[in-house]
Design a protein around this motif. Sequence first.
Motif, PDB file in Angstrom:
ATOM      1  N   ASP A  63       1.118  -1.446   0.364  1.00 17.22           N
ATOM      2  CA  ASP A  63       0.141  -0.207   0.092  1.00 17.22           C
ATOM      3  C   ASP A  63       1.229   1.385   0.245  1.00 17.22           C
ATOM      4  OD1 ASP A  63       1.052   0.026   2.167  1.00 17.22           O
ATOM      5  OD2 ASP A  63      -1.112  -0.755   3.778  1.00 17.22           O
ATOM      6  N   LYS A  64       1.870   1.295  -0.065  1.00 18.37           N
ATOM      7  CA  LYS A  64       3.460   2.041  -0.128  1.00 18.37           C
ATOM      8  C   LYS A  64       4.628   1.924  -1.037  1.00 18.37           C
ATOM      9  CE  LYS A  64       2.607   3.933   4.594  1.00 18.37           C
ATOM     10  NZ  LYS A  64       1.746   5.612   3.802  1.00 18.37           N
ATOM     11  N   TRP A 147       2.213   5.671 -13.565  1.00 17.64           N
ATOM     12  CA  TRP A 147       1.547   5.162 -12.295  1.00 17.64           C
ATOM     13  C   TRP A 147       1.484   5.830 -10.654  1.00 17.64           C
ATOM     14  CZ3 TRP A 147       5.427   6.317  -8.992  1.00 17.64           C
ATOM     15  CH2 TRP A 147       6.433   5.623  -9.148  1.00 17.64           C
ATOM     16  N   GLN A 150      -2.150   6.953 -11.310  1.00 21.17           N
ATOM     17  CA  GLN A 150      -2.092   6.985 -10.217  1.00 21.17           C
ATOM     18  C   GLN A 150      -2.565   6.314  -9.368  1.00 21.17           C
ATOM     19  OE1 GLN A 150      -5.577   4.704 -12.473  1.00 21.17           O
ATOM     20  NE2 GLN A 150      -4.542   4.736 -14.232  1.00 21.17           N
ATOM     21  N   MET A 151      -1.378   6.455  -8.484  1.00 21.92           N
ATOM     22  CA  MET A 151      -1.164   6.399  -6.974  1.00 21.92           C
ATOM     23  C   MET A 151      -1.887   8.020  -6.655  1.00 21.92           C
ATOM     24  SD  MET A 151       0.393   3.401  -5.419  1.00 21.92           S
ATOM     25  CE  MET A 151       0.873   3.451  -4.406  1.00 21.92           C
ATOM     26  N   LYS A 152      -1.959   8.647  -7.067  1.00 26.78           N
ATOM     27  CA  LYS A 152      -2.584   9.547  -6.376  1.00 26.78           C
ATOM     28  C   LYS A 152      -3.648   9.575  -6.404  1.00 26.78           C
ATOM     29  CE  LYS A 152      -2.158  15.079  -6.974  1.00 26.78           C
ATOM     30  NZ  LYS A 152      -1.102  15.043  -5.867  1.00 26.78           N
ATOM     31  N   LYS A 154      -5.823   7.424  -6.720  1.00 26.49           N
ATOM     32  CA  LYS A 154      -5.951   5.982  -5.194  1.00 26.49           C
ATOM     33  C   LYS A 154      -6.636   7.107  -3.771  1.00 26.49           C
ATOM     34  CE  LYS A 154      -4.191   2.146  -3.833  1.00 26.49           C
ATOM     35  NZ  LYS A 154      -3.836   1.420  -3.951  1.00 26.49           N
ATOM     36  N   LEU A 159       1.634  12.522  -1.985  1.00 19.91           N
ATOM     37  CA  LEU A 159       2.397  11.817  -3.354  1.00 19.91           C
ATOM     38  C   LEU A 159       3.738  13.251  -3.090  1.00 19.91           C
ATOM     39  CD1 LEU A 159       1.146  10.845  -4.684  1.00 19.91           C
ATOM     40  CD2 LEU A 159       2.116  10.699  -6.631  1.00 19.91           C
ATOM     41  N   ASN A 210       1.498   8.108   0.426  1.00 25.59           N
ATOM     42  CA  ASN A 210       1.172   6.337  -0.567  1.00 25.59           C
ATOM     43  C   ASN A 210       2.693   6.754  -1.406  1.00 25.59           C
ATOM     44  OD1 ASN A 210       0.448   7.974  -2.550  1.00 25.59           O
ATOM     45  ND2 ASN A 210      -1.408   6.539  -2.556  1.00 25.59           N
ATOM     46  N   THR A 211       3.349   7.982  -1.330  1.00 26.48           N
ATOM     47  CA  THR A 211       4.849   7.650  -2.537  1.00 26.48           C
ATOM     48  C   THR A 211       5.579   8.178  -1.879  1.00 26.48           C
ATOM     49  OG1 THR A 211       3.177   6.022  -4.329  1.00 26.48           O
ATOM     50  CG2 THR A 211       4.955   7.939  -4.999  1.00 26.48           C
ATOM     51  N   MET A 331       1.473  -2.474  -6.751  1.00 25.89           N
ATOM     52  CA  MET A 331       0.205  -1.791  -5.689  1.00 25.89           C
ATOM     53  C   MET A 331      -1.410  -1.163  -6.255  1.00 25.89           C
ATOM     54  SD  MET A 331       3.047  -0.385  -4.445  1.00 25.89           S
ATOM     55  CE  MET A 331       1.934   0.325  -3.843  1.00 25.89           C
ATOM     56  N   VAL A 333      -3.499  -0.970  -9.076  1.00 24.99           N
ATOM     57  CA  VAL A 333      -3.390   0.524  -9.613  1.00 24.99           C
ATOM     58  C   VAL A 333      -3.915  -0.254 -11.052  1.00 24.99           C
ATOM     59  CG1 VAL A 333      -2.683   2.172  -8.047  1.00 24.99           C
ATOM     60  CG2 VAL A 333      -1.233   1.099 -10.044  1.00 24.99           C
TER      61      VAL A 333
END
Length: 813
Positions: A63-64, A147, A150-152, A154, A159, A210-211, A331, A333
Motif C-alpha cells: 500500500d506504500k 503509475w 494512478q497512485m494519486k 487512489k 505523493l 503513499n508514494t 500496488m 492500480v
Amino acid sequence: MSPRRSRDGGILSTLLLVAANLLVPIAIFVFGKGFFPYKPLLPGLATYGESSVYGEPPKAQFDKLVFMVVDALRSDFVYTANSGFKFTQSLIRDGGALPFTAHATSPTVTMPRLKAITTGSIPSFLDVVLNLDEGDESSSLASQDTWLAQMKRKKKGKLVMYGDDTWLKLFPGMFDRFEGTTSFFVSDFTEVDSNVTRHVPEELERKDWNTLVLHYLGLDHIGHKGGPRSPHMLNKQHEMDGIVKQIYQAIESKDHLKSTLFVVCGDHGMNDAGNHGASSAGETSPALLFLSPKLKKLNKRLRAPLPENPDFQYYDTVEQSDLAPTLAALMGVPISKNNLGATIPDFLPFWSSSEVKAEILMRNADQIMQVAHAAFGQKMYEWSFKEDGKPETDDEKLAAGYMEFEQLYQQVYRGASPDLYQEMIPKAGNWLHEAQSFLSGMASNYDTPQMLLGFGIALSALVLALISSPTLPSIPFSLVTLAYGAMMFASSYVEEEQHFWYWGTTAWFGYLLQHLTFGLSSLPIWLSFATSIGLVLAAFTFKVAFVVEDAPELLTEFVKKMLEINFSGGGRELVERARAVFIGLGILMAASLGFMGAKKQISQGQPGVFTALTELTLFLVTQSRVTDIPLFLLYNLQFRLLLSYVPELELGEITLSSLLLQYASFFAQGGSNAISSIDLSSAYNGIATYNATFVGILTFLSNWAGPVYWAVATVILLLSKRQHLLSRRRGGEEGNVYKLHVSLMTVFITAATAAVMGACGVLRDHLFIWTVFSPKYLYVVAWAGGVHLGVNVGMGGLLYWLGVREGSGREKA
C-alpha cells in the motif's frame, strides 16, 4: 567588365551567400520538426472498468511505495565484489531484495528514461534535446497516464518527491511535498544528495504519504567528472547503500511501513568515460532492485556479489518499461494506458491462485492491445477474412496471438479445466514480450512532407552557396564533400567517422609537403612578460587543482603531497580560480579587439589577431581535459607550418586545410557522433550554480575546442594571404579572401546537412535510426549552427574585419 558591374555582381553574390547561411537553420528546424514529432498517445487515465477481461481486480500486495533512483546506477556498481552496496548485497542473499538488470533503450539520458519508467512507453528521441533545457515544460507528463497519476487517484496518501527537478518538470502539480535539485550542476558531488537525504528521516516517520520518490544525482556527477573508476565513486556507493539500509530497516521496524515496497534503480548507466546517452552496454544496463521483507516469502535467495561481466548483464534482464505494469499489479492500480511493458513474472507467486496470475497477464495483454488498436485499427484482423485465414503481417500475427490466449482465458473463466491456466500463462508471457518488441520497434510517425521541405531548403542553400562562390570548389574540396555526403548513408561509417578525417587530413598534408616549399615563421610576441606569466600560471594552477579534485590518480604521490597545501579548498576554490583566469583573459581579449578596432597595434611586431589566438588558446586549454592539452602544441606546429606556406597556398587550399583540421581536431579530442561523448567535466568552470546559457556555451567550447582554435587560426592565415595579395598587387583579389573562404565552408556544411537529412529520410526505418542517424543529425545541428554560423562566420568574420582595420592602420602609419 566595368567597375560598376563588378561591384553589383559582388553585392549580388554576397546577398546570395547571406541567404544560403540564413537558410541553414531554417532547413534544420523544418526537417527536425518532421523527423522528431511527438508520438500520439491515448488520453486520460486507465480504469479497471475499461478492461475487456473478467473478474475483480487482483488484490494489491503493497500500500506504500518508496521509489529511489540513483542516477547512472550501472548494474556492476551494485552487484559485483568491487561494489560499495554491501548491505544491499546481503539483502539479495537473504531474499529481502529481488535484483534485475533493466535494459534502458537509447537515448540513455534522464528525461526519456523517467518517461519509460513511469509510463511504460517508448519516449520520443526529441527528449534527448529537451533533457538539456532545465526550463522546458513542453515535455510534461501532466496529461499522460502514469503509475504516479494512478497512485494519486487512489487518494490514500500524498505523493512526495525529493531530488532531480526533472520530476517536477515532468509532473507539474503532481507532488504534495517536494524539493528539487539541479541535475546539470555536475561539479556538486555532495550537497545535491545531502539535500535529498536530510528529508528521509522525517518522511519515514510520517504516515500521510503513499508514494515517496527520491532521485540522487551525485553518482552521475562523479561519473561525468571522473569516470566510473573515479576515487569518489566507491564512497558514493557506500553512501547510497547507507540510504538503502536506513529505509529498509525502517520498513522492517515501523508498523505504518510494514506494507511498503522499496524500489531502487538507475535511470541509465554510463560508459567507460563516465558519460551516457548512447547505446553501449554500460549505458543501457542500470541496476533494478525490489526490496521488502515481504519478498522473502518468494524464496529467492540469490548469490551476491557476482563476478565481473563485460556485458553488464547480472541476474535476469528486464525492459525498463516493465516497471510500469509490475508496479501497477503490486500496488493494485490499473496499468497506464500507453504502457508497452510486460509484467515481470517473478512476482506472480505473490498471488496463490492460478486464475489471478492469469488475470494479471490478461489485463496486461488487453491494455497493450488497446495501444495496438490505436496504431493499426481494424486492419489487424483482415487475415481472419481471408480464405486461408492465416495472418501475414506482424500486426496481424499480433492480433492472432492475442485472440488465441484470450479464448483460453474465457474458457477457464466459464468453468473449463483449471489446467488450461497453466497452458495460457506461458502463452500470455510470450505474447507480451513479442508485442513489446514489435510495438517498441515501430517507426515514428514521421511527417514526410515536412522532412522533404527541410531537405529541399537545405539543397537550395547548397545551390546558393555554389552560385555565390567567386570560384568553383577545387577537385580535392569536391572529393572531400562528395565522399563525406556518401558516407552518411552507412551506419558503420557514421559511427567511425573519425577515420575519414584522420586519413583525409594526413593525405592532404602529404600532398602539401610534396608541392610546397618549406619555411618557418617567427614566434608571436606576448602581450607582456608579467601579464602572460601571470595568466599562464593561473591557468596552470587551475588545471592542477582540477586534477587534484576530480582525477588525483593522474598525479604521483610526490606531486599530491607537494600540492596538498595549495589546493585544499575543494570545489569553491576551483570556481574562484577559473573565474580569475576567465576575467584576466576577458580583459586582455577586450583590449586586443579594442586596439584592432581602433586601427592600432596592441603589441609591437605582430598583428592583434595573433594575440587574440594566444589568449583564446589559453582559454581553450582550461576548457579541455588534461590529457588533451598536448594536442594544442600539435595544433600550433601545424598552424605555423601552414602560415609559412601562405604565399604558395591558394585560397581554396587554406579553406580545405581549415575544414579538415577542424573536424580532425574534434575527433582527436574525444568527440564522436554519439550523445555519450558530450563531455560535461568542464561545463561548470567558474560557475557556482546552474545557468543554462553559460553552461551551454562552456559545454560547446569544451567539446569543440579544437574546431574553435582552427577557426581563429584560419583567420590569421586568411589575413596573411590578403597581405600577400596586396603586396603582389593582384587586381583586387584581396577583397574576395574571406568571402571565398565562407562560401566554400558554406558549400560543405549545406552539402553535409542535406546528406544527413537524406540519410535520415531514406533510412528512417533502419534498425539504427535512433542510435546512429538521429544522434548524427543532432551533431549536424551543432556543427552547422554552432561551429559554422557561430564560430566560422560570426566570430571569424568579426576577427577578420578587425584584422583588416588594424592592417589598414598599420599601412598608413
